[in-house]
Design a protein around this motif. Structure first.
Motif, mmCIF file in Angstrom:
data_model
loop_
_atom_site.group_PDB
_atom_site.id
_atom_site.type_symbol
_atom_site.label_atom_id
_atom_site.label_comp_id
_atom_site.label_asym_id
_atom_site.label_seq_id
_atom_site.Cartn_x
_atom_site.Cartn_y
_atom_site.Cartn_z
ATOM 1 N N VAL A 63 -62.049 -5.383 -10.847
ATOM 2 C CA VAL A 63 -63.005 -4.709 -9.728
ATOM 3 C C VAL A 63 -62.241 -4.452 -8.620
ATOM 4 O O VAL A 63 -61.169 -5.095 -8.602
ATOM 5 C CB VAL A 63 -64.045 -6.142 -9.377
ATOM 6 N N ARG A 243 -64.463 -7.574 -19.249
ATOM 7 C CA ARG A 243 -65.183 -7.462 -17.949
ATOM 8 C C ARG A 243 -66.121 -6.293 -17.781
ATOM 9 O O ARG A 243 -66.717 -6.093 -16.612
ATOM 10 C CB ARG A 243 -64.340 -7.650 -16.667
ATOM 11 N N ASP A 245 -69.063 -5.274 -18.294
ATOM 12 C CA ASP A 245 -70.481 -5.473 -17.755
ATOM 13 C C ASP A 245 -70.335 -5.832 -16.303
ATOM 14 O O ASP A 245 -71.521 -5.419 -15.488
ATOM 15 C CB ASP A 245 -71.273 -6.251 -18.542
ATOM 16 N N GLU A 246 -69.716 -6.336 -15.996
ATOM 17 C CA GLU A 246 -69.242 -6.734 -14.451
ATOM 18 C C GLU A 246 -68.798 -5.790 -13.436
ATOM 19 O O GLU A 246 -69.024 -5.374 -12.548
ATOM 20 C CB GLU A 246 -68.678 -8.308 -14.262
ATOM 21 N N ALA A 247 -67.629 -5.177 -14.287
ATOM 22 C CA ALA A 247 -66.613 -4.440 -13.416
ATOM 23 C C ALA A 247 -67.346 -3.217 -13.163
ATOM 24 O O ALA A 247 -67.261 -2.526 -12.060
ATOM 25 C CB ALA A 247 -65.276 -4.293 -14.218
ATOM 26 N N ALA A 250 -70.221 -2.994 -10.332
ATOM 27 C CA ALA A 250 -69.326 -3.314 -8.898
ATOM 28 C C ALA A 250 -68.451 -1.977 -8.529
ATOM 29 O O ALA A 250 -68.569 -1.731 -7.399
ATOM 30 C CB ALA A 250 -68.334 -4.597 -9.174
ATOM 31 N N ARG A 257 -70.506 -6.641 -5.499
ATOM 32 C CA ARG A 257 -70.902 -6.861 -6.831
ATOM 33 C C ARG A 257 -72.675 -7.304 -6.438
ATOM 34 O O ARG A 257 -72.891 -8.039 -5.222
ATOM 35 C CB ARG A 257 -70.414 -8.179 -7.405
ATOM 36 N N GLN A 258 -73.487 -6.858 -7.454
ATOM 37 C CA GLN A 258 -74.809 -6.925 -7.317
ATOM 38 C C GLN A 258 -75.052 -8.496 -6.960
ATOM 39 O O GLN A 258 -76.100 -8.817 -6.054
ATOM 40 C CB GLN A 258 -75.463 -6.477 -8.241
ATOM 41 N N ASP A 259 -74.409 -9.432 -7.582
ATOM 42 C CA ASP A 259 -74.736 -10.752 -7.518
ATOM 43 C C ASP A 259 -73.805 -11.745 -6.378
ATOM 44 O O ASP A 259 -73.947 -12.795 -6.295
ATOM 45 C CB ASP A 259 -74.440 -11.619 -9.029
#
Length: 403
Positions: A63, A243, A245-247, A250, A257-259
């Motif tokens: 990220v 990573r 799905d997260e990276a 973001a 990041r959304q979360d």
């Protein structure tokens, strides 16, 4: 003078800092969020002012810290136009130039790893105090460099397009092996052979190469036809990036990041009550109502804050106070009424949720339904007086842009 090359071990990613020796203006390429403190310390140690934070593409393995760097240093964000990084102030296209002091970085569109991927070409500007040497010099890889070339250094930052003795993969995120072959062989390999290649990754401890060396010895490219290269890339059968799905989501928000903050998914019906106005809502609740067309988002910060810090697309601008002197805006009432001509509910956003309370109370006095957005755009300051770490619109990873 070579760029400052910095390494992130978990992702084997390189970050680069370039600067102009006279003005000390700097540019950073592909920063990594876990290395934010390191990068800030490097800028401080070198006495640099960060002017640009730029990306070669939307990364899948780490990220970026670009948004945090923009907040902490005032840098502008720049990213490839084809990568859906909507928060970046400048959407880069082939041939665009970024300036920092007397230095210029040129954008080369090099799709293939992703459809929007770019490389950056830097031909360092000569400085008046430098005297051209008379002897033949050696580059870090042993290639000879003529005296007239030493102070006219050529560098290319290739991201995941061209690696040392390899290249980026093409099996996900709009990858295209044929496009990657064309980008490398017609765009990058047309640069002078002495151009130093600075890759986005290396997994074997290597720092740099040259265009000439990669043309001659890169096992994926040297002597390969386009068809052979495509067949080779299609047969790699690599695992999915851990990573991704997260990276990727973001990185399409410049690293937010959304979360972040753990507030995502809060029921929009759970707005808190308050005295003198309709209530307090989280940024996520405000975003849901904005997307549903159920309320109007009104940004009550100053024009300068929206211009230099960032803004929310679709928000109505109606400053509660304005410079000079942060005087009350005499047009505020009229601007609020104009924002909701049919009496729609208003959601008021300021820097950290303080001015917006006063503005919400004034809107209520005018007969309007007004909510305060908790944390505002930048968030409340933490124990170190830093914003963006506790709450707020940007901390939640919601859509925003920089002018």
């Amino acid at each position: 003078m070579n760029p400052t090359q910095l390494f992130d071990p978990p992702s084997c990613s390189y970050t680069y800092i370039l600067f102009d020796e006279d003005s000390r203006e700097a540019l950073i390429i592909d920063p990594v969020d876990e290395q934010l403190e390191r990068d800030l310390a490097t800028l401080q140690r070198l006495g640099l002012t960060l002017k640009w934070a730029v990306e070669t593409h939307a990364h899948a393995d780490h990220v970026t810290s670009a948004a945090r760097l923009a907040e902490l240093t005032g840098a502008r964000l720049a990213a490839p136009a084809g990568c859906d990084i909507g928060t970046a102030a400048v959407q880069l296209k082939d041939g665009d130039v970024l300036e920092f002091g007397r230095e210029r970085l040129r954008v080369l569109h090099t799709p293939g790893h992703t459809a929007g991927s770019v490389s950056f070409y830097w031909q360092r500007a000569p400085h008046e105090h430098e005297e051209p040497p008379s002897e033949v010099a050696q580059t870090p890889l042993g290639h000879q460099m003529r005296p007239d070339q030493r102070h006219d250094d050529r560098h290319v930052f290739t991201g995941d397009t061209l690696l040392i003795q390899g290249c980026g993969r093409t099996d996900f995120q709009s990858g295209d092996a044929g496009a990657l072959y064309d980008s490398i062989t017609t765009q990058l390999f047309s640069l002078p052979d002495t151009t130093i290649v600075w890759p986005g990754h290396d997994y074997h401890g290597r720092a740099q190469s040259t265009i000439g060396a990669e043309k001659a010895t890169n096992p994926r490219l040297a002597g390969k036809t386009r068809e052979e290269f495509i067949a080779l890339m299609n047969a790699l059968d690599l695992p999915k990036p851990r990573r991704i799905d997260e990276a990727v989501p973001a990185n399409q928000r410049s690293g937010l990041r959304q979360d972040a903050g753990g507030e995502a998914g809060v029921d929009a019906a759970a707005a808190g009550s308050a005295s003198g106005y309709a209530g307090d809502i989280t940024p996520q609740q405000a975003h849901e109502r904005l997307e549903a067309g159920a309320a109007v988002l009104v940004d009550v910060r100053t024009d300068a804050e929206r211009e230099w810090v960032g803004f929310v697309p679709g928000a109505v601008a109606a400053a509660w106070k304005q410079w000079p002197g942060m005087a009350l805006n005499p047009d505020f009432d009229a601007q609020l009424r104009a924002a909701a001509p049919s009496g729609q509910p208003l959601m008021l956003l300021c820097r950290s949720g303080v001015r917006s309370i006063a503005a919400a109370k004034r809107a209520t006095e005018l007969g309007l339904v007004a909510y305060n957005i908790l944390g505002g755009f930048e968030g409340e300051p933490d124990e170190h007086a830093q914003r963006g770490r506790k709450n707020g619109w940007r901390h939640a990873g919601l859509p925003w842009r920089q002018n």
